[in-house]
Design an enzyme around this catalytic site. Structure first.
Site, mmCIF file in Angstrom:
data_model
loop_
_atom_site.group_PDB
_atom_site.id
_atom_site.type_symbol
_atom_site.label_atom_id
_atom_site.label_comp_id
_atom_site.label_asym_id
_atom_site.label_seq_id
_atom_site.Cartn_x
_atom_site.Cartn_y
_atom_site.Cartn_z
ATOM 1 C CB ALA A 15 18.143 10.908 36.108
ATOM 2 N N GLY A 18 18.167 11.464 30.408
ATOM 3 C CA GLY A 18 17.722 12.858 30.378
ATOM 4 C C GLY A 18 18.870 13.839 30.496
ATOM 5 C CG ASP A 19 23.265 14.489 32.679
ATOM 6 O OD1 ASP A 19 23.241 15.721 32.851
ATOM 7 O OD2 ASP A 19 24.325 13.838 32.630
ATOM 8 C CB ALA A 20 22.914 11.967 27.700
#
Length: 136
Positions: A15, A18-20
């Protein structure tokens, strides 16, 4: 790490990436759409990157029969089920966990080199947000 090692990462690590990755795509999209003022960019970005927005998108993806593979659903669940010691500022625990799963899925696709699939999902998300915002 080798390709198989990405399968071993915990959901929160997936995550994190994935967030970045998602944030970069959304920021680029907004700049391409002509949003240039910081306040304007931030307000518009929340339609895409907030925990609530990501949870809505994840529900929509899961509702589409066959849209996500079993492997993708597994990575989503790994992120969703991860025990985070942080508390979301503007979301309840369930929404926050679903958005963590969304980010874990994108993180896994990014790290495993499935960039085309990751971009397909991100473009689908952008289209969903834009269509739903116009309906309001």
């Amino acid at each position: 790490m080798t390709e198989k090692d990405w399968n071993l990462l915990n959901g929160l690590a997936l995550a994190y990436v994935g967030d970045a990755a998602y944030e970069v795509y959304i920021r680029t999209y907004l700049l391409e759409k002509g949003y240039t003022k910081p306040n304007q960019l931030h307000r518009r970005a929340t339609h895409f990157v907030s925990a609530k927005a990501q949870a809505v998108l994840m529900y929509a993806m899961m509702a589409k029969e066959g849209f996500l593979s079993e492997e993708e659903l597994g990575m989503y669940k790994r992120g969703r089920n991860s025990k985070s010691h942080t508390i979301a500022k503007n979301a309840d625990v369930t929404t926050y966990r679903i958005s963590t799963g969304f980010e874990a899925l994108l993180g896994y696709l990014h790290l495993s080199g499935q960039i085309e699939r990751m971009e397909e999902l991100i473009h689908w998300c952008i289209q969903e947000v834009e269509e739903n915002d116009h309906e309001r």
